[in-house]
Design an enzyme around this catalytic site. Structure first.
Site, PDB file in Angstrom:
ATOM      1  N   TYR A 200       0.841  -1.197   0.000  1.00 23.62           N
ATOM      2  CA  TYR A 200       0.000   0.000   0.000  1.00 23.62           C
ATOM      3  C   TYR A 200       0.878   1.248   0.000  1.00 23.62           C
ATOM      4  O   TYR A 200       2.038   1.230   0.437  1.00 23.62           O
ATOM      5  CB  TYR A 200      -0.910   0.003   1.234  1.00 23.62           C
ATOM      6  CG  TYR A 200      -1.985  -1.044   1.197  1.00 23.62           C
ATOM      7  CD1 TYR A 200      -3.284  -0.734   0.797  1.00 23.62           C
ATOM      8  CD2 TYR A 200      -1.713  -2.364   1.557  1.00 23.62           C
ATOM      9  CE1 TYR A 200      -4.275  -1.701   0.764  1.00 23.62           C
ATOM     10  CE2 TYR A 200      -2.697  -3.333   1.529  1.00 23.62           C
ATOM     11  CZ  TYR A 200      -3.978  -2.996   1.127  1.00 23.62           C
ATOM     12  OH  TYR A 200      -4.953  -3.956   1.084  1.00 23.62           O
TER      13      TYR A 200
ATOM     14  N   TYR B 115      -0.689 -10.469  -0.754  1.00 25.29           N
ATOM     15  CA  TYR B 115       0.528 -10.151  -0.004  1.00 25.29           C
ATOM     16  C   TYR B 115       0.555 -10.929   1.307  1.00 25.29           C
ATOM     17  O   TYR B 115      -0.460 -11.459   1.770  1.00 25.29           O
ATOM     18  CB  TYR B 115       0.616  -8.646   0.276  1.00 25.29           C
ATOM     19  CG  TYR B 115      -0.604  -8.061   0.940  1.00 25.29           C
ATOM     20  CD1 TYR B 115      -0.758  -8.072   2.318  1.00 25.29           C
ATOM     21  CD2 TYR B 115      -1.613  -7.466   0.176  1.00 25.29           C
ATOM     22  CE1 TYR B 115      -1.884  -7.526   2.927  1.00 25.29           C
ATOM     23  CE2 TYR B 115      -2.734  -6.918   0.765  1.00 25.29           C
ATOM     24  CZ  TYR B 115      -2.865  -6.953   2.147  1.00 25.29           C
ATOM     25  OH  TYR B 115      -3.984  -6.426   2.738  1.00 25.29           O
TER      26      TYR B 115
ATOM     27  N   ARG C 134      -2.647 -12.946   2.257  1.00 26.61           N
ATOM     28  CA  ARG C 134      -3.951 -12.433   1.873  1.00 26.61           C
ATOM     29  C   ARG C 134      -4.108 -12.554   0.360  1.00 26.61           C
ATOM     30  O   ARG C 134      -3.182 -12.234  -0.399  1.00 26.61           O
ATOM     31  CB  ARG C 134      -4.115 -10.968   2.268  1.00 26.61           C
ATOM     32  CG  ARG C 134      -3.995 -10.695   3.770  1.00 26.61           C
ATOM     33  CD  ARG C 134      -5.006  -9.635   4.162  1.00 26.61           C
ATOM     34  NE  ARG C 134      -6.362 -10.129   4.052  1.00 26.61           N
ATOM     35  CZ  ARG C 134      -7.441  -9.351   3.928  1.00 26.61           C
ATOM     36  NH1 ARG C 134      -7.310  -8.045   3.846  1.00 26.61           N
ATOM     37  NH2 ARG C 134      -8.644  -9.882   3.850  1.00 26.61           N
TER      38      ARG C 134
ATOM     39  N   HIS D 184      -7.172  -8.275  -3.499  1.00 24.39           N
ATOM     40  CA  HIS D 184      -8.482  -7.701  -3.208  1.00 24.39           C
ATOM     41  C   HIS D 184      -8.458  -6.182  -3.349  1.00 24.39           C
ATOM     42  O   HIS D 184      -7.395  -5.552  -3.353  1.00 24.39           O
ATOM     43  CB  HIS D 184      -8.936  -8.066  -1.785  1.00 24.39           C
ATOM     44  CG  HIS D 184      -7.973  -7.598  -0.726  1.00 24.39           C
ATOM     45  ND1 HIS D 184      -6.837  -8.297  -0.395  1.00 24.39           N
ATOM     46  CD2 HIS D 184      -7.984  -6.495   0.070  1.00 24.39           C
ATOM     47  CE1 HIS D 184      -6.188  -7.650   0.563  1.00 24.39           C
ATOM     48  NE2 HIS D 184      -6.857  -6.542   0.855  1.00 24.39           N
TER      49      HIS D 184
ATOM     50  N   HIS E 159     -10.417  -2.725  -1.578  1.00 22.51           N
ATOM     51  CA  HIS E 159     -11.212  -2.254  -0.441  1.00 22.51           C
ATOM     52  C   HIS E 159     -12.247  -1.226  -0.913  1.00 22.51           C
ATOM     53  O   HIS E 159     -11.962  -0.399  -1.786  1.00 22.51           O
ATOM     54  CB  HIS E 159     -10.315  -1.566   0.588  1.00 22.51           C
ATOM     55  CG  HIS E 159      -9.406  -2.488   1.331  1.00 22.51           C
ATOM     56  ND1 HIS E 159      -9.738  -3.070   2.532  1.00 22.51           N
ATOM     57  CD2 HIS E 159      -8.153  -2.916   1.046  1.00 22.51           C
ATOM     58  CE1 HIS E 159      -8.740  -3.814   2.964  1.00 22.51           C
ATOM     59  NE2 HIS E 159      -7.760  -3.739   2.072  1.00 22.51           N
TER      60      HIS E 159
END
Length: 287
Positions: free
Chosen positions: A162, A197, A218, A221, A223
């Site tokens: 991120y 990740y 994970r 995806h 958000h």
């Protein structure tokens, strides 16, 4: 009870004696929660019967978690996330009627100051990664479009990182944006295809769970946080159907209704997803 009127602490009454003391505390949810925690904790000790050395090792692990936590890193939250407690609390507090899109946790990488953008804007500020066009439709349970809904989105990049994890490498607000649905309840924007990740494993929680061969990854995806007047705020994620880690999401966020089809279109990708919002109820988290 001893002849002096002092209760004698023992394996059989340990939790009861602590609960009695907590019952004298100020009224509120915390004493009740602590009493329940104590009851279960004492039961665990009775069942597992750790040695004093075992218990000191457990305390040392909890102490390491505290030392690893600061204003930039919350190892306790990570422990809650990885043991499914965060997902359980979210599920208990965000029950939805059948047909409504389920909630998931917001996660640690959300920023409330993302920029508002026009429909069709590109949220990939560095252009690194396979192009992805995202479109969505926001409706109520009857399928009626919700115009003017606010749609916040954020995601990891093609390397699974991120923007606020790499402030020196990614442009500020990279892969973040806030959009407003049109009269048909639709929105669309451009981005890049995210990657799955691994959750942080350089602290005591990750190190312990990795030694146990516990899943720490994970799936890919996106958000979303969607608000609309008169509706419960929807915080959710959309996962890539083809990701092999769907069944072992480290944060237990994957639900069948949240799996989307990332379709290949020549050298780029596309995703279209239908979000269904529930009307706000008394005491619910309305927008």
């Amino acid at each position: 009870m001893s002849h002096l009127g002092i209760p004698s602490f023992s394996e059989s009454n340990s939790a009861e004696l602590v609960a009695q003391r907590l019952s004298k505390a100020k009224a509120g949810p915390l004493p009740r929660l602590l009493a329940t925690v104590v009851d279960h904790l004492h039961q665990i000790v009775r069942e597992t019967r750790p040695t004093a050395a075992d218990w000191r090792q457990a305390i040392a692990f909890l102490t390491e978690i505290g030392h690893a936590s600061d204003d930039k890193r919350q190892e306790w939250v990570l422990l809650s996330d990885l043991l499914g407690v965060t997902a359980l609390v979210e599920d208990i507090n965000s029950r939805r009627p059948n047909g409504a899109t389920p909630n998931t946790g917001r996660g640690p990488f959300y920023r409330a100051d993302a920029p508002r953008l026009p429909l069709g804007a590109d949220i990939s500020l560095d252009g690194v990664g396979a192009p992805l066009t995202v479109s969505g439709r926001v409706t109520d349970l009857d399928g009626k479009p919700i115009a003017g809904a606010t749609v916040e989105t954020w995601q990891a990049n093609a390397q699974g990182l991120y923007e606020n994890q790499q402030p020196d490498l990614q442009p500020e607000f990279n892969l973040r944006g806030i959009f407003t649905t049109d009269g048909n309840g639709r929105f669309h924007y451009r981005t890049v295809k995210p990657s799955g990740y691994g959750v942080p494993d350089d602290g005591p929680v990750g190190q312990m769970l990795r030694q146990l061969n516990y899943p720490l990854s994970r799936p890919a995806h996106l958000h979303f946080l969607i608000r609309a007047d008169g509706f419960e705020t929807l915080t959710t994620q959309v996962f890539e159907r083809g990701d092999p880690r769907l069944a072992e999401d480290a944060l237990f966020g994957v639900k069948p209704d949240l799996v989307g089809d990332f379709k290949r279109v020549s050298e780029s990708w596309s995703l279209d997803f239908h979000f269904v919002m529930a009307m706000a109820r008394k005491g619910s988290r309305a927008a």
